[in-house]
Design an enzyme around this catalytic site. Structure first.
Site, PDB file in Angstrom:
ATOM      1  CB  THR A 287      -0.909   0.061   1.244  1.00 34.33           C
ATOM      2  OG1 THR A 287      -1.587  -1.168   1.384  1.00 34.33           O
ATOM      3  CG2 THR A 287      -1.926   1.182   1.122  1.00 34.33           C
TER       4      THR A 287
ATOM      5  CG  HIS B 265      -1.135  -3.927  -3.091  1.00 31.77           C
ATOM      6  ND1 HIS B 265      -1.692  -5.068  -2.595  1.00 31.77           N
ATOM      7  CD2 HIS B 265      -1.179  -3.022  -2.076  1.00 31.77           C
ATOM      8  CE1 HIS B 265      -2.026  -4.884  -1.328  1.00 31.77           C
ATOM      9  NE2 HIS B 265      -1.741  -3.641  -0.982  1.00 31.77           N
TER      10      HIS B 265
HETATM   11  C1  GP9 Z   1      -2.174  -0.995   6.450  1.00 32.81           C
HETATM   12  C2  GP9 Z   1      -2.733  -1.088   5.096  1.00 32.81           C
HETATM   13  C3  GP9 Z   1      -2.427  -2.410   4.477  1.00 32.81           C
HETATM   14  O1  GP9 Z   1      -2.181   0.265   7.000  1.00 32.81           O
HETATM   15  O2  GP9 Z   1      -2.314  -0.035   4.332  1.00 32.81           O
HETATM   16  O3  GP9 Z   1      -1.119  -2.517   4.124  1.00 32.81           O
HETATM   17  P1  GP9 Z   1      -0.614  -3.568   3.043  1.00 32.81           P
HETATM   18  O4  GP9 Z   1      -0.314  -4.850   3.759  1.00 32.81           O
HETATM   19  O5  GP9 Z   1      -1.703  -3.740   2.033  1.00 32.81           O
HETATM   20  O6  GP9 Z   1       0.590  -2.949   2.461  1.00 32.81           O
HETATM   21 MN    MN Z   2      -2.736  -2.638   0.567  1.00 35.00          MN
END
Ligand code: GP9
Ligand code: MN
Length: 628
Positions: free
Chosen positions: A292, A467
């Protein structure tokens, strides 16, 4: 006097310290323990670390040993205690950059006394005991038996290895993903975390020190000649002065769009939204290990994430020229809404570097057991509470909502599942559709509430999948769902994520098929806002121009153009997916590597500190100009 068989002082000190650290982890740091393995790791870790650190005593001369044990006990306690104080104020752990961030220290400043409790003295009891024993009792601090050195070191190493192996099982790729600080502390403990932080920091610093900005002119010329459009976009300035609302859609992939499970649409709202939006059907995510956070990085900066680790974590102190900063200079107020712990992905630090004005993390939301699903606040409650906060934001604003419910392992209470699970060998894929549907419903509610609150018509709404959600590990099940084999070509096509630009009341929406990627979001949106970024260094192109041939490079070196798709050493015809003989992809392959390399040079060398975005000049060129 302690008897011959009594524990040596270093072991007494280590055990006491282990007990204390466990106590601090459990009762002072609010570490969320989700399963039994995490609990085990949390118990093993304090002892493993304490035994390891105190065992170094066996390497010293006997007369130095007592001193070492005393000093170490005090020093480690102070490190722990500073973290306790910092945690009480910021719900976070110290990092080296934080120690040098004067504003953070300033934030602590006057309130520091308020963070000290009388009961904190208990945290020093073991130090007092160690000091007492070292003076009053003739303790045999020195290992007495032959081979003891090896035994002690052996035990310490086995304990630490067990800890690390369990941590890796609990959170695979913990170290490569340079994960969240809470995860690191939870899995390897606060002291190993500090060692890791120092190593990461030194490496970063060294690369930065060696850079002198001379690389910037080549990069600028490449960007100007190969990437930037010289055309005026057909939508230039269309959203001037409007609010911009982003939805970062967790793990949302394009393969669910316009698809059904047992006759029911998976994403009915998003499917309908296509007709009222610019929808990019060949839009790829360009993230790597930072997941993310990488998508945020790409979207806000139009630079590539790193091949290893998360930029949010490793280079949060760099100079950037991100969208929040640019729109800020144009009268916008910027904010992020995300109902997760604010240090996750180092967001609290990185958002300052990107120059976001406000960050509404978990603590800004009303999170209860009833409105919690999986990772935290469910998306419906999140959007609902988020709009209430958005109402108070100064206009025009640039606001980003990061969703959470559609996150691996995609679990959802039965009563919230409004579509059947899929039936395949992969539980993950089977469940994925139910949480995707939940996201679709929550976005629909969000739109409705924006309308109800009168926030809709003066805004543009941008939605992108951050993603992939379904990894290669589930290829068999995915192949069953898609009805085709997952070749490198299909694997790359699965990296497509939805991208919508929704302009309320706008005519002329269409589905756009040319290849595009997260890299293109920044130049596209800024041009729609009528903000000129002529001197900017970016690797994406305004999607509403057509003088530059689409060239979407994924972080692993794969790329997609109008004609070709290159992945894992294979060159394909993009439309048909037929593998091509010969070397059609070769020149582009070099170009892709060059582009990734330029972007890496910027991040590793922190090169933007040598660049003037206003004039498009590199610092030393500017110095020369000034002298002439
Ligand atoms: C956590 C969320 C998820 O704050 O952004 O993170 P990810 O595992 O999808 O990178
Ligand atoms: Mn994510």
């Amino acid at each position: 006097m302690l008897q011959r068989k009594s524990l040596p002082l270093y072991l007494v000190a280590a055990l006491l310290f282990g007990v204390k650290t466990y106590f601090v982890y459990r009762f002072i740091f609010d570490l969320s323990i989700e399963n039994f393995l995490q609990e085990i790791i949390l118990i093993i870790n304090p002892f493993a670390t304490a035994v390891l650190f105190f065992t170094f005593v066996v390497l010293l001369k006997p007369e130095r040993q007592i001193k070492y044990i005393k000093h170490l006990s005090l020093l480690m306690t102070l490190v722990l205690y500073f973290n306790v104080l910092y945690y009480r104020s910021f719900t976070d752990f110290l990092t080296i950059p934080v120690l040098f961030q004067t504003n953070n220290v300033g934030d602590l400043g006057s309130s520091i006394l308020g963070l000290v409790y009388a009961t904190d003295l208990l945290l020093f009891v073991d130090v007092a005991i160690v000091y007492y024993l070292s003076k009053r009792v003739a303790v045999d601090a020195q290992p007495r038996f032959k081979g003891m050195k090896f035994k002690a070191a052996g035990i310490a190493i086995v304990l630490v290895m067990t800890n690390f192996v369990l941590a890796e099982i609990e959170r695979p790729m913990l170290f490569q993903r340079t994960f969240d600080r809470e995860y690191l502390v939870k899995n390897i403990g606060v002291f190993n975390y500090h060692i890791y932080d120092v190593a990461l920091h030194s490496k970063t610093k060294a690369q930065r020190v060696l850079a002198d900005g001379s690389e910037m002119s080549d990069i600028r010329d490449y960007v100007q000649n190969e990437v930037k459009s010289k055309q005026e976009s057909e939508l230039e300035g269309i959203a001037e002065g409007k609010n911009v609302i982003y939805i970062s859609a967790e793990s949302l992939q394009s393969f669910v769009i316009n698809k059904k499970i047992n006759g029911k649409e998976i994403t009915p709202f998003l499917n309908d939204l296509i007709d009222d939006s610019y929808y990019f059907e060949n839009f790829y995510h360009q993230t790597e290990q930072g997941k993310t956070s990488d998508s945020e990085f790409v979207v806000e900066n139009s630079l590539y994430p790193l091949g290893r680790g998360a930029v949010f974590f490793t280079h949060s102190q760099n100079e950037f020229n991100a969208v929040p900063e640019i729109v800020g200079e144009n009268g916008y107020h910027s904010a992020v809404y995300h109902a997760n712990n604010k240090s996750f992905w180092n967001r609290d630090v990185m958002y300052d570097s990107l120059e976001y004005d406000q960050f509404f993390g978990e603590e800004s939301f009303d999170v209860t057991p009833e409105n919690t699903i999986g990772w935290g606040l469910d998306d419906k409650a999140f959007f609902d509470q988020g709009v209430d906060k958005l109402k108070d934001l100064e206009e025009p604003y640039y606001a980003k909502f990061i969703t959470l419910t559609n996150h691996f392992p995609f679990e959802l209470p039965e009563e919230d599942q409004h579509i059947d699970k899929y039936d395949s060998s992969s539980k993950t894929l089977n469940q994925y559709f139910t949480t995707v549907r939940y996201m679709d419903e929550s976005i629909e509610k969000f739109f409705q509430k924006l309308k109800d609150e009168g926030l809709y018509k003066d805004s543009i709404i941008v939605i992108y999948g951050d993603h992939y959600g379904i990894s290669e590990y589930h290829n068999n099940a995915m192949s069953q769902f898609l009805g085709k084999e997952i070749t490198p070509y299909e694997h790359t096509q699965l990296q497509r994520v939805p991208f919508f630009i929704h302009i309320p009341g706008h005519e002329g929406n269409k589905v756009i098929s040319k290849p595009s990627g997260q890299m293109d979001v920044k130049p596209t949106i800024l041009s729609m806002l009528g903000i000129d970024t002529g001197g900017d260094i970016e690797f994406g192109t305004d999607l509403f121009t057509d003088d530059v041939d689409p060239f979407v490079v994924l972080r692993d070196g794969s790329f997609i153009t109008e004609d070709y798709l290159y992945a894992s050493g294979h060159c394909y015809d993009r439309e048909s997916g037929e593998e091509l003989e010969g070397d059609s992809c070769e020149p582009l392959q070099k170009k892709a590597q060059q582009e990734l390399d330029y972007s890496d040079q910027i991040v590793y060398g922190d090169l933007f500190r040598f660049y003037d975005f206003q004039n498009g000049t590199v610092a030393d060129e500017k110095d020369k100009e000034d002298k002439n």
